[in-house]
Design a protein around this motif. Structure first.
Motif, PDB file in Angstrom:
ATOM      1  N   GLY A 172      -6.727   2.894   0.789  1.00 14.52           N
ATOM      2  CA  GLY A 172      -6.362   1.555   0.307  1.00 14.52           C
ATOM      3  C   GLY A 172      -7.340   0.962  -0.242  1.00 14.52           C
ATOM      4  N   MET A 173      -6.985  -0.303  -0.793  1.00  9.73           N
ATOM      5  CA  MET A 173      -7.757  -1.071  -1.926  1.00  9.73           C
ATOM      6  C   MET A 173      -8.441  -2.129  -1.180  1.00  9.73           C
ATOM      7  N   THR A 174      -8.236  -2.449  -0.007  1.00  9.01           N
ATOM      8  CA  THR A 174      -8.872  -3.429   0.809  1.00  9.01           C
ATOM      9  C   THR A 174     -10.408  -3.817   0.487  1.00  9.01           C
ATOM     10  N   GLU A 175     -11.089  -2.506   0.507  1.00 12.83           N
ATOM     11  CA  GLU A 175     -12.527  -2.683   0.078  1.00 12.83           C
ATOM     12  C   GLU A 175     -13.118  -3.006  -1.176  1.00 12.83           C
ATOM     13  N   VAL A 176     -12.132  -3.025  -2.128  1.00  9.49           N
ATOM     14  CA  VAL A 176     -12.555  -3.511  -3.524  1.00  9.49           C
ATOM     15  C   VAL A 176     -12.944  -4.773  -3.783  1.00  9.49           C
ATOM     16  N   THR A 177     -14.109  -4.978  -4.500  1.00 13.84           N
ATOM     17  CA  THR A 177     -14.710  -6.058  -4.558  1.00 13.84           C
ATOM     18  C   THR A 177     -14.804  -6.560  -5.915  1.00 13.84           C
ATOM     19  N   ALA A 178     -15.450  -8.044  -6.186  1.00 15.01           N
ATOM     20  CA  ALA A 178     -15.586  -8.589  -7.175  1.00 15.01           C
ATOM     21  C   ALA A 178     -16.698  -7.755  -8.123  1.00 15.01           C
ATOM     22  N   ALA A 179     -17.674  -7.367  -7.339  1.00 20.26           N
ATOM     23  CA  ALA A 179     -18.784  -6.409  -7.790  1.00 20.26           C
ATOM     24  C   ALA A 179     -18.160  -5.338  -8.193  1.00 20.26           C
TER      25      ALA A 179
ATOM     26  N   ALA B 296       4.708 -10.430   4.476  1.00 21.08           N
ATOM     27  CA  ALA B 296       3.595 -11.183   5.495  1.00 21.08           C
ATOM     28  C   ALA B 296       2.786 -10.290   6.020  1.00 21.08           C
ATOM     29  N   ASP B 297       3.153  -8.871   6.318  1.00 21.51           N
ATOM     30  CA  ASP B 297       2.164  -7.784   6.741  1.00 21.51           C
ATOM     31  C   ASP B 297       2.074  -6.903   5.337  1.00 21.51           C
ATOM     32  N   PRO B 298       1.093  -7.028   4.697  1.00 21.12           N
ATOM     33  CA  PRO B 298       0.951  -6.073   3.334  1.00 21.12           C
ATOM     34  C   PRO B 298       0.577  -4.622   3.579  1.00 21.12           C
ATOM     35  N   THR B 299       0.127  -4.187   4.743  1.00 20.06           N
ATOM     36  CA  THR B 299      -0.443  -2.941   5.027  1.00 20.06           C
ATOM     37  C   THR B 299       0.337  -1.944   4.634  1.00 20.06           C
ATOM     38  N   ALA B 300       1.600  -1.731   4.160  1.00 25.22           N
ATOM     39  CA  ALA B 300       1.952  -0.672   3.421  1.00 25.22           C
ATOM     40  C   ALA B 300       1.690  -0.579   2.137  1.00 25.22           C
ATOM     41  N   ASP B 301       1.402  -1.571   1.682  1.00 23.71           N
ATOM     42  CA  ASP B 301       1.024  -1.581   0.396  1.00 23.71           C
ATOM     43  C   ASP B 301      -0.363  -1.362   0.099  1.00 23.71           C
ATOM     44  N   VAL B 302      -1.177  -2.330   0.583  1.00 20.52           N
ATOM     45  CA  VAL B 302      -2.441  -2.434   0.219  1.00 20.52           C
ATOM     46  C   VAL B 302      -3.399  -1.206   0.809  1.00 20.52           C
ATOM     47  N   GLU B 303      -2.759  -0.751   1.874  1.00 22.53           N
ATOM     48  CA  GLU B 303      -3.415   0.612   2.369  1.00 22.53           C
ATOM     49  C   GLU B 303      -2.905   1.883   1.815  1.00 22.53           C
ATOM     50  N   GLY B 304      -2.274   1.739   1.032  1.00 20.34           N
ATOM     51  CA  GLY B 304      -1.628   2.974   0.099  1.00 20.34           C
ATOM     52  C   GLY B 304      -0.415   3.648   0.721  1.00 20.34           C
ATOM     53  N   PHE B 305       0.044   3.103   1.756  1.00 18.76           N
ATOM     54  CA  PHE B 305       1.134   4.085   2.479  1.00 18.76           C
ATOM     55  C   PHE B 305       2.362   4.298   1.576  1.00 18.76           C
ATOM     56  N   ASP B 306       2.864   3.119   0.938  1.00 16.30           N
ATOM     57  CA  ASP B 306       3.875   2.908  -0.076  1.00 16.30           C
ATOM     58  C   ASP B 306       3.641   3.774  -1.229  1.00 16.30           C
ATOM     59  N   ALA B 307       2.564   3.695  -1.622  1.00 18.54           N
ATOM     60  CA  ALA B 307       2.254   4.730  -3.045  1.00 18.54           C
ATOM     61  C   ALA B 307       2.230   6.201  -2.636  1.00 18.54           C
ATOM     62  N   ALA B 308       1.633   6.446  -1.324  1.00 17.61           N
ATOM     63  CA  ALA B 308       1.427   7.590  -1.059  1.00 17.61           C
ATOM     64  C   ALA B 308       2.878   8.323  -0.936  1.00 17.61           C
ATOM     65  N   ALA B 309       3.737   7.717  -0.268  1.00 17.66           N
ATOM     66  CA  ALA B 309       5.346   8.347  -0.138  1.00 17.66           C
ATOM     67  C   ALA B 309       5.853   8.519  -1.628  1.00 17.66           C
ATOM     68  N   LYS B 310       5.490   7.493  -2.517  1.00 19.96           N
ATOM     69  CA  LYS B 310       6.292   8.042  -3.759  1.00 19.96           C
ATOM     70  C   LYS B 310       5.313   9.215  -4.454  1.00 19.96           C
ATOM     71  N   ALA B 311       4.144   9.144  -4.434  1.00 13.71           N
ATOM     72  CA  ALA B 311       3.246  10.186  -4.807  1.00 13.71           C
ATOM     73  C   ALA B 311       3.800  11.569  -4.117  1.00 13.71           C
ATOM     74  N   ALA B 312       4.164  11.755  -3.051  1.00 15.53           N
ATOM     75  CA  ALA B 312       4.811  12.995  -2.471  1.00 15.53           C
ATOM     76  C   ALA B 312       6.106  13.412  -3.270  1.00 15.53           C
TER      77      ALA B 312
END
Length: 430
Positions: free
Chosen positions: A229-236, A193-209
């Protein structure tokens, strides 16, 4: 002496993953006994809501006092799947103090305090295993710290978050916008419901560490990982990527410097060629590409989340830890002997894709090219489109440092002829 009495297991957390761990321990009890050489017994389950019905679990095992459970003294292994920093950290250290080894799936805690937890495990002669903390069911931690222990890993490049991969794959395959793809991921249960940890890259950053620390035998904390994060990625952006023969993925990238004197760890969206193995990873799947000196290129692929897949990794660790207990040994602990410095993002060198909104008039391209040259960033290709006084420039660079690119973009924004910097995307995997 070989231990033949049942090995007692305490389970901290009984949500999506914990309930699957309990189920598999019950349904596969005979197989686990055969593989370990002794029975494993679920001796207690710590939960927050004791009134909830948990099918297949004896209600007598349920407790809300996790601290008392790990302090019992007769517990051989504690499985921690509650997540977060506290009380997980205190419970794990208490478990070590009272003679138990620990299996954890807690990426956030390990990324923040992995060194301290390893030290506590070593001080008490116990194991700390955490295969499930990165990429779910995919065997990755053990290959890096055991199978490749005699090799030199130079790069780890991966898709380590299924939610973000599902969203980006949907944008790529259907042309959907970010919000539309996120709404579908939420409806299907791939996004919280709150996707922040995923879409802003926090989850992936912990795994990268975690991955960088193991791969390079160096302590890398979450704070050392650059994150976008990836929230600014567009169809363009996807349209531009397709014109280059690329797609876009949110990548965790851990690299050893060319001279071997430092490492970097970063998470951000990037364009990768369609020919790269990671480009074909679809839906909510994860994949990690490892490049080492002797073994060459290896790829690990599979479901990166979910109750049963993650429980599979937890149970694999449980078997390994129980075998160690029976043999009176411990498995590999922390390896941080290299102690390499973690370089800042400004020193990372890669290629870039920059999209600019500019005035459609003579001389604009020359001005833009001059700015790139003044900052030492070499242009590979330029694509220009214009209509009714408005134009766009898409510039793809040769390899340059992130600091040089940052300076270039700042200077471009100061030009009267540049209406805006529409997007900046790194190009990886070439």
């Amino acid at each position: 002496m070989m231990r033949t009495r049942p090995l007692k297991v305490a389970l901290l957390g009984c949500g999506v993953v914990g309930s699957e761990v309990a189920r598999i321990m019950t349904t596969h009890a005979d197989d686990l006994t055969a593989r370990i050489g002794a029975p494993v017994e679920l001796a207690g389950v710590a939960v927050r809501r004791p009134s909830k019905v948990r099918e297949g679990i004896d209600p007598a095992l349920i407790t809300t006092d996790a601290t008392a459970l790990v302090k019992r003294g007769d517990i051989d292994v504690v499985i921690e799947v509650i997540g977060g920093i506290e009380p997980a950290r205190s419970l794990i250290t208490t478990a070590f103090e009272h003679g138990a080894s620990v299996v954890s799936a807690n990426k956030a805690l390990l990324a923040q305090d992995g060194a301290a937890l390893h030290a506590a495990a070593e001080a008490h002669g116990r194991d700390l295993y955490y295969e499930a903390a990165v990429a779910g069911a995919i065997p990755l931690i053990r290959p890096l710290r055991e199978s490749l222990a005699g090799d030199k890993v130079n790069r780890v490049l991966g898709i380590v978050n299924g939610t973000t991969n599902f969203i980006l794959d949907k944008m790529d395959s259907t042309g959907a916008g970010y919000q539309e793809a996120l709404d579908e991921a939420t409806a299907l249960g791939y996004a919280e419901a709150d996707p922040t940890a995923d879409v802003e890259g926090f989850d992936a950053a912990a795994k990268a560490a975690i991955l960088a620390g193991i791969a390079f035998h160096t302590r890398v904390r979450l704070d050392d990982v650059y994150r976008e994060g990836m929230t600014e990625v567009t169809a363009a952006d996807f349209a531009s990527a397709k014109e280059m023969g690329c797609t876009i993925k949110l990548l965790a990238i851990c690299e050893r410097a060319a001279d071997g004197a430092s490492v970097t760890a970063r998470v951000h969206p990037a364009m990768i060629p369609l020919s790269h193995p990671l480009a074909s990873v679809r839906g909510a799947y994860n994949a990690v590409f490892v490049e080492s000196e002797a073994a060459g290129q290896l790829m690990f692929y599979g479901p990166g989340a979910g109750g049963a897949p993650t429980a599979s990794a937890v149970l694999g660790d449980l078997v390994a830890v129980c075998r160690n207990l029976r043999g009176g040994a411990t498995g590999p602990g922390e390896s941080a002997y290299a102690a390499l410095p973690v370089s800042p993002m400004g020193e990372v060198v890669t290629r870039y894709h920059i999209s600019l909104d500019v005035a459609d008039k003579p001389g604009v391209l020359a001005q833009v090219a001059t700015v790139f040259a003044e900052h030492g960033v070499s242009i590979d290709t330029v694509r220009q489109q214009g209509k009714d006084g408005e134009a766009s420039l898409v510039v793809v660079t040769h390899r340059a440092s992130d600091a040089a690119l940052t300076g270039t973009v700042a200077a471009l924004r100061s030009l009267d002829t540049v209406r805006g910097v529409a997007s900046i995307m790194r190009v990886e995997g070439e």
